[in-house]
Design a protein around this motif. Structure first.
Motif, PDB file in Angstrom:
ATOM      1  N   LEU A 332      25.837  23.987  -1.381  1.00 35.46           N
ATOM      2  CA  LEU A 332      25.755  24.125   0.065  1.00 35.46           C
ATOM      3  C   LEU A 332      26.763  25.151   0.560  1.00 35.46           C
ATOM      4  O   LEU A 332      26.445  26.023   1.380  1.00 35.46           O
ATOM      5  CB  LEU A 332      26.002  22.772   0.744  1.00 35.46           C
ATOM      6  N   HIS A 333      27.992  25.051   0.074  1.00 41.70           N
ATOM      7  CA  HIS A 333      29.042  26.015   0.421  1.00 41.70           C
ATOM      8  C   HIS A 333      28.597  27.436   0.081  1.00 41.70           C
ATOM      9  O   HIS A 333      28.759  28.374   0.885  1.00 41.70           O
ATOM     10  CB  HIS A 333      30.321  25.636  -0.329  1.00 41.70           C
ATOM     11  N   GLN A 334      28.019  27.615  -1.086  1.00 39.60           N
ATOM     12  CA  GLN A 334      27.560  28.941  -1.514  1.00 39.60           C
ATOM     13  C   GLN A 334      26.445  29.461  -0.612  1.00 39.60           C
ATOM     14  O   GLN A 334      26.432  30.641  -0.229  1.00 39.60           O
ATOM     15  CB  GLN A 334      27.094  28.871  -2.968  1.00 39.60           C
ATOM     16  N   ALA A 335      25.498  28.578  -0.254  1.00 40.91           N
ATOM     17  CA  ALA A 335      24.389  28.990   0.610  1.00 40.91           C
ATOM     18  C   ALA A 335      24.882  29.359   2.003  1.00 40.91           C
ATOM     19  O   ALA A 335      24.408  30.328   2.612  1.00 40.91           O
ATOM     20  CB  ALA A 335      23.353  27.868   0.689  1.00 40.91           C
ATOM     21  N   LEU A 336      25.837  28.605   2.517  1.00 40.14           N
ATOM     22  CA  LEU A 336      26.391  28.909   3.833  1.00 40.14           C
ATOM     23  C   LEU A 336      27.080  30.273   3.841  1.00 40.14           C
ATOM     24  O   LEU A 336      26.933  31.053   4.796  1.00 40.14           O
ATOM     25  CB  LEU A 336      27.377  27.813   4.246  1.00 40.14           C
ATOM     26  N   ARG A 337      27.798  30.564   2.787  1.00 38.01           N
ATOM     27  CA  ARG A 337      28.478  31.862   2.720  1.00 38.01           C
ATOM     28  C   ARG A 337      27.473  33.008   2.608  1.00 38.01           C
ATOM     29  O   ARG A 337      27.676  34.071   3.208  1.00 38.01           O
ATOM     30  CB  ARG A 337      29.468  31.873   1.560  1.00 38.01           C
ATOM     31  N   ARG A 338      26.395  32.786   1.849  1.00 35.86           N
ATOM     32  CA  ARG A 338      25.365  33.820   1.760  1.00 35.86           C
ATOM     33  C   ARG A 338      24.775  34.113   3.138  1.00 35.86           C
ATOM     34  O   ARG A 338      24.425  35.263   3.437  1.00 35.86           O
ATOM     35  CB  ARG A 338      24.247  33.394   0.801  1.00 35.86           C
ATOM     36  N   ARG A 339      24.651  33.086   3.939  1.00 34.68           N
ATOM     37  CA  ARG A 339      24.093  33.252   5.277  1.00 34.68           C
ATOM     38  C   ARG A 339      25.166  33.642   6.299  1.00 34.68           C
ATOM     39  O   ARG A 339      24.898  33.675   7.497  1.00 34.68           O
ATOM     40  CB  ARG A 339      23.386  31.968   5.715  1.00 34.68           C
ATOM     41  N   GLN A 340      26.377  33.879   5.831  1.00 38.21           N
ATOM     42  CA  GLN A 340      27.489  34.397   6.645  1.00 38.21           C
ATOM     43  C   GLN A 340      27.998  33.394   7.677  1.00 38.21           C
ATOM     44  O   GLN A 340      28.537  33.787   8.713  1.00 38.21           O
ATOM     45  CB  GLN A 340      27.096  35.719   7.311  1.00 38.21           C
ATOM     46  N   TYR A 341      27.823  32.107   7.401  1.00 39.68           N
ATOM     47  CA  TYR A 341      28.533  31.102   8.203  1.00 39.68           C
ATOM     48  C   TYR A 341      30.010  31.140   7.824  1.00 39.68           C
ATOM     49  O   TYR A 341      30.363  31.422   6.671  1.00 39.68           O
ATOM     50  CB  TYR A 341      27.969  29.706   7.930  1.00 39.68           C
ATOM     51  N   ARG A 342      30.858  30.794   8.778  1.00 42.71           N
ATOM     52  CA  ARG A 342      32.303  30.874   8.535  1.00 42.71           C
ATOM     53  C   ARG A 342      33.004  29.525   8.622  1.00 42.71           C
ATOM     54  O   ARG A 342      34.127  29.380   8.133  1.00 42.71           O
ATOM     55  CB  ARG A 342      32.938  31.847   9.533  1.00 42.71           C
TER      56      ARG A 342
END
Length: 379
Positions: A332-342
């Protein structure tokens, strides 16, 4: 001295409009408050909401001598709520007031209505259920609320306590900074799940959304069954929730862990739509739709919130249960970073749920906000 407000039960469309709009006067000078969409609130407070099929709900508006709304409250008698002396506990919520005097009148009215139904304990605020917005904000007032989380002025807590209410439980919101790499300990713990025979982690399958939704509901009801304040999500409520949130679902932000092909854990994260709602004043017409879509699809929210997470009870007793949760959070952390959530908010977590709190801390989470549920015995 001003006369006490008069209370009116919501019965007409205008009453409901006044009930929904009332908080705007409380927070008109507060830059952190985010007004929900009026249409969403109307749907939530409509008998079309499946919650009404197992609960009796009364909405009340307090008006001053000129007929102006100065407060509001909901009171709920839910047949599925935790039981006290053989009767479900009563709930209150959606409470707003311009001053402590109005708050006193609203709470006294809610208590009287529940006493008429032989209810011996009142707990809240819930808007309307523990599965909706829960608790009163008591720490973190300088920050805007995330998706599906409450907001309140600082003085509300003292005003509620002055009416004999005491703390029932605190709910914590923990914040993860996604700009930081995951701690090595979190990655190692997630890796331990790979030692479980038949282990598999995967995202939501959009083409099987309804089936996935049923799986989420089944895991939630199983995982949370023994938790404080638990109220089950009915099949109708699960379908209703899915229909409401489907436009916000990003498949890689919903993760499952399976053992031997059976889902045993899940986590659901959604974009913090409150960032996109700011300045829309609760309305989508005439130009709100365009603004909302642009903010969600082009500018995009910077934060997300985990709204559901759980591991089946059969695995909660296993020493590797923490590894299963970690195996959900790492991808989940990895997917959020790919989508540029901070930022990612994990909320809410019961204050005495030490395993989950420790795991959140292992991932770098810090307590950002605290919400309090109050209770009072009705003699």
């Amino acid at each position: 001295m001003n006369p006490p407000p008069t209370l009116h039960t919501v019965q007409t469309r205008q009453d409901l409009r006044d009930f929904i709009a009332m908080p705007a006067q409380i927070y008109r000078d507060d830059p952190n408050w985010v007004r929900p969409l009026d249409a969403e609130r109307r749907a939530h407070l409509s008998p079309a909401n499946p919650y009404y099929r197992h609960a009796e709900v009364r909405l009340r508006i307090a008006r001053d001598g000129q007929g102006r709304p100065v407060g509001r409250i909901s009171t709920q008698c839910d047949t599925l709520a935790p039981r006290v002396d053989g009767r479900p506990e009563g709930h209150f919520g959606l409470i707003e007031a311009v001053n402590p005097g109005v708050m006193h009148v609203l709470l006294a009215d809610a208590e009287a209505w529940l006493r008429e139904r032989s209810v011996t304990r009142i707990v809240g605020p819930y808007s309307l259920s523990v599965n909706d917005e829960s608790g009163l904000l008591v720490e973190g007032h300088g920050l805007p609320p995330r998706l599906m989380m409450n907001y309140a002025p600082e003085w509300y807590a003292g005003a509620i306590e002055a009416q004999g209410y005491t703390k029932a439980k605190d709910l914590l919101a923990m914040l993860l900074d996604l700009d930081r790499d995951l701690p090595s300990g979190a990655i190692r713990m997630a890796g331990q799940a790979g030692t479980i025979p038949g282990f598999r982690e995967r995202p939501l399958r959009s083409e099987h959304f309804d089936e996935e939704l049923r799986t989420i509901g089944a895991i939630f009801n199983d995982a949370w069954r023994s938790n404080w304040g638990y109220v089950p999500l009915t099949d109708d409520e699960i379908r209703h929730l899915g229909a409401s949130l489907k436009p916000l679902v990003e498949p890689d932000l919903v993760r499952f862990v399976e053992v031997d092909g059976k889902p045993v854990g899940m986590v659901v994260a959604l974009a913090d739509i409150n960032e996109a709602l700011r300045g829309l004043h609760g309305r989508l017409w005439p130009f709100g739709w365009a603004r909302l879509l642009w903010r969600l699809k082009v500018r995009r929210p910077a934060a997300a919130r985990v709204i559901l997470m759980g591991v089946s009870r059969a695995w909660q007793k296993d020493l590797r249960s923490a590894a299963l949760v970690a195996a959900l959070l790492v991808p989940l952390h990895q997917a959020l970073r790919r989508r540029q959530y901070r930022k990612l908010e994990l909320s809410w977590i019961l204050e005495d749920n030490r395993p989950t709190l420790r795991l959140a801390e292992l991932f770098g989470g810090v307590i950002e906000k605290r919400y309090r549920l109050y209770q009072k015995e009705l003699s």
